[in-house]
Design a protein around this motif. Structure first.
Motif, short mmCIF file in Angstrom:
data_model
loop_
_atom_site.label_atom_id
_atom_site.label_comp_id
_atom_site.label_asym_id
_atom_site.label_seq_id
_atom_site.Cartn_x
_atom_site.Cartn_y
_atom_site.Cartn_z
N GLN A 220 1.53 1.61 3.65
CA GLN A 220 1.14 0.74 4.75
C GLN A 220 -0.34 0.96 5.06
O GLN A 220 -0.71 1.90 5.77
CB GLN A 220 1.98 1.04 5.99
CG GLN A 220 3.43 0.63 5.86
CD GLN A 220 3.62 -0.87 6.02
OE1 GLN A 220 2.73 -1.58 6.47
NE2 GLN A 220 4.79 -1.36 5.64
N SER B 122 2.79 -3.48 0.47
CA SER B 122 3.76 -2.41 0.72
C SER B 122 4.81 -2.45 -0.37
O SER B 122 4.85 -3.37 -1.18
CB SER B 122 4.42 -2.56 2.10
OG SER B 122 5.38 -3.59 2.06
N THR B 123 5.68 -1.46 -0.39
CA THR B 123 6.77 -1.45 -1.35
C THR B 123 8.02 -2.13 -0.80
O THR B 123 9.06 -2.10 -1.43
CB THR B 123 7.12 0.00 -1.74
OG1 THR B 123 7.43 0.73 -0.55
CG2 THR B 123 5.98 0.66 -2.46
N LEU B 124 7.93 -2.71 0.37
CA LEU B 124 9.10 -3.37 0.96
C LEU B 124 9.66 -4.49 0.07
O LEU B 124 10.88 -4.61 -0.04
CB LEU B 124 8.76 -3.92 2.34
CG LEU B 124 8.77 -2.91 3.49
CD1 LEU B 124 8.41 -3.58 4.79
CD2 LEU B 124 10.13 -2.23 3.60
N PRO B 125 8.83 -5.33 -0.56
CA PRO B 125 9.41 -6.35 -1.44
C PRO B 125 10.27 -5.75 -2.55
O PRO B 125 11.34 -6.27 -2.87
CB PRO B 125 8.17 -7.07 -2.01
CG PRO B 125 7.14 -6.89 -0.95
CD PRO B 125 7.38 -5.52 -0.39
N ILE C 192 13.56 -4.47 -0.94
CA ILE C 192 14.46 -5.58 -0.62
C ILE C 192 15.13 -6.11 -1.89
O ILE C 192 16.34 -6.37 -1.91
CB ILE C 192 13.67 -6.69 0.10
CG1 ILE C 192 13.27 -6.21 1.49
CG2 ILE C 192 14.49 -7.97 0.19
CD1 ILE C 192 12.31 -7.14 2.21
N SER D 14 19.11 -5.83 -2.60
CA SER D 14 19.83 -7.10 -2.81
C SER D 14 20.63 -7.09 -4.10
O SER D 14 21.64 -7.81 -4.21
CB SER D 14 18.83 -8.27 -2.83
OG SER D 14 18.11 -8.35 -1.62
N GLN E 36 5.06 -7.95 7.28
CA GLN E 36 5.68 -8.59 6.12
C GLN E 36 6.87 -7.77 5.60
O GLN E 36 6.71 -6.63 5.24
CB GLN E 36 4.65 -8.77 5.01
CG GLN E 36 5.22 -9.42 3.74
CD GLN E 36 4.17 -9.55 2.65
OE1 GLN E 36 3.00 -9.38 2.91
NE2 GLN E 36 4.61 -9.82 1.44
N GLY E 37 8.04 -8.37 5.57
CA GLY E 37 9.20 -7.75 4.94
C GLY E 37 10.12 -7.01 5.88
O GLY E 37 11.31 -6.83 5.58
N TRP E 38 9.65 -6.57 7.05
CA TRP E 38 10.48 -5.74 7.92
C TRP E 38 11.64 -6.53 8.52
O TRP E 38 12.77 -6.06 8.55
CB TRP E 38 9.63 -5.10 9.02
CG TRP E 38 8.72 -4.05 8.49
CD1 TRP E 38 7.38 -4.17 8.20
CD2 TRP E 38 9.06 -2.71 8.15
NE1 TRP E 38 6.88 -3.00 7.70
CE2 TRP E 38 7.89 -2.06 7.66
CE3 TRP E 38 10.23 -1.97 8.20
CZ2 TRP E 38 7.88 -0.75 7.24
CZ3 TRP E 38 10.22 -0.64 7.79
CH2 TRP E 38 9.05 -0.05 7.31
N GLU F 200 12.95 -9.23 7.32
CA GLU F 200 13.86 -9.57 6.23
C GLU F 200 14.76 -8.39 5.90
O GLU F 200 15.96 -8.55 5.64
CB GLU F 200 13.05 -9.99 4.99
CG GLU F 200 13.92 -10.42 3.82
CD GLU F 200 13.10 -10.81 2.60
OE1 GLU F 200 13.71 -11.01 1.54
OE2 GLU F 200 11.86 -10.91 2.72
N LEU F 201 14.19 -7.19 5.90
CA LEU F 201 14.98 -5.98 5.67
C LEU F 201 16.02 -5.80 6.75
O LEU F 201 17.17 -5.43 6.47
CB LEU F 201 14.05 -4.76 5.61
CG LEU F 201 14.71 -3.41 5.41
CD1 LEU F 201 15.37 -3.33 4.03
CD2 LEU F 201 13.70 -2.27 5.57
#
Length: 400
Positions: free
Chosen positions: A282, A289-292, A295, A299, A329-331, A333-334
């Motif tokens: 971050q 970030s590594t969030l994508p 996710i 999934s 971004q992504g949080w 969605e997570l």
């Protein structure tokens, strides 16, 4: 007190053995009477710490002079490469062994010290081994660890066997027929040592069988693509048996225009996963970030019901200098995605390299706003530390 039945005294001593200040208490108990002394002695010598840099050799002399005391030793810590280790002789009941530098600097392991370790490592009861801050450690020693199940390697530079070495290849081949089945591997690396170690562990002369590896804690401090790729390759190799995994991508690998090696990891292979830890990069004002990846990984898991815990490691170093500037971004969605994991008990956010209480308070408030569903389920836990402590706490849980 001295007239109590031996069974009651033993239960009392066993309870005291769990006390943090056990040594002083056990020494006092051993002076009560001969009965108490006989009952206390196995507990008193079950955990030994030998620091030869401080000239504490008297304990080693006592152990070497008494064969029955050697049978009591279950856990041994050695904090220098002293030849006197040979005086200990065999420790037939040894279960765990720690070898590390006592000064926090890399310690060179000489040939004599390595040779003296062979009798300890070949114990049929030795299931846990921790190596820390060692240089020129001969990797061939692992061929003697036939009962090993838990291995922790932190900042160790190995001497690997080669076809040109003086090692007896016939002996190596025979040893490989009885390779230990490793259950957990903790690997903390610096520079390029990690990629070399993992490459060798997966090679034809690997001393271990990874078919049942359940835990891989790979903390990569190299910031080098080569080492990171080695970690990813290893995770892919053992994915079918993993229950606990830590993924720590270096910033450099994610900021450059290259394909992330973890993209090759197929979630469908993680059939048994119950705990996932990912280092989340971050940077202030940056959407990277590594969030994508996380996710996409979550999934694709074939058995969502097996996942019980997710830990995210957030580096706040830059925020301390630039002020709080997290991106979103992504949080969210997570947060929505995790509704599909019925047995998820905890989502743990571990933030480190942050000493500013004001930024930490802002961080907690921000996460609560981004993850309302996790908050409502009461499974969100947020901690922050001055430095990363995750692997040390995991090691204590795994290695005992």
């Amino acid at each position: 007190m001295a007239s109590l039945p031996a069974e009651i005294v033993e239960q009392f001593i066993c309870h005291l053995n769990e006390d943090p200040d056990r040594l002083k208490t056990l020494l006092s108990c051993s002076l009560v009477s001969q009965t108490w002394c006989a009952i206390t002695r196995p507990f008193l010598y079950s955990r030994l710490a030998l620091d030869f840099d401080e000239n504490r050799t008297s304990l080693a002399d006592v152990i070497s002079a008494s064969s029955h005391l050697r049978t009591y030793v279950h856990h041994l810590l050695i904090t220098s490469a002293a030849p006197i280790v040979s005086a200990l002789g065999d420790l037939p009941s040894l279960r765990s062994l720690q070898i590390r530098s006592s000064r926090g600097q890399s310690l060179t392991v000489n040939r004599e010290f390595a040779r003296n370790l062979w009798s300890l490592l070949s114990s049929r009861h030795l299931t846990s081994l921790e190596l820390s801050d060692l240089d020129t450690f001969p990797a061939r020693i692992f061929y003697h660890c036939l009962a090993l199940q838990n291995l922790a390697i932190r900042h160790v530079t190995f001497e690997f066997p080669t076809s040109n070495s003086d090692q007896n290849e016939e002996l190596v081949t025979s040893q490989l027929k009885e390779r230990p089945v490793l259950k957990s591997l903790i690997l903390s690396t610096q520079y390029r040592e990690g990629s070399d170690t993992l490459h060798w562990l997966l090679g034809p002369l690997s001393p271990f069988d990874f078919s049942q590896l359940e835990t891989f804690i790979g903390l990569d401090r190299c910031d080098l693509d080569r080492s990171y790729e080695a970690h990813c390759t290893f995770i892919s190799h053992v994915a079918h048996s993993l229950k606990t995994v830590l993924i720590d991508p270096p910033t450099s690998s994610l900021t450059e225009d290259i394909q992330d090696p973890l993209g090759a990891l197929e979630p469908k292979n993680l059939q048994k996963i119950s705990s996932i830890t990912v280092s989340v990069i971050q940077e202030p004002g940056d959407a990277l970030s590594t969030l994508p990846f996380l996710i996409a990984l979550l999934s694709g898991l074939p058995n969502p019901e097996t996942l019980h815990e997710i830990t995210l490691l957030c580096d706040l170093y830059e925020h301390a200098f630039r002020g709080f500037d997290f991106h979103s971004q992504g949080w969210k969605e997570l947060d929505s995605l995790l509704l599909g994991f019925p047995n998820l008990k905890r989502v743990h956010l571990k933030c480190y390299d942050e000493s500013d209480d004001q930024i930490a308070a802002t961080l907690v408030s921000w996460f609560y706003d981004q993850l309302p569903r996790l908050v409502s389920r009461d499974i969100l836990v947020i901690d922050y530390f001055p430095d990363l402590t995750y692997t040390k706490s995991m090691q204590q849980q795994l290695m005992g």
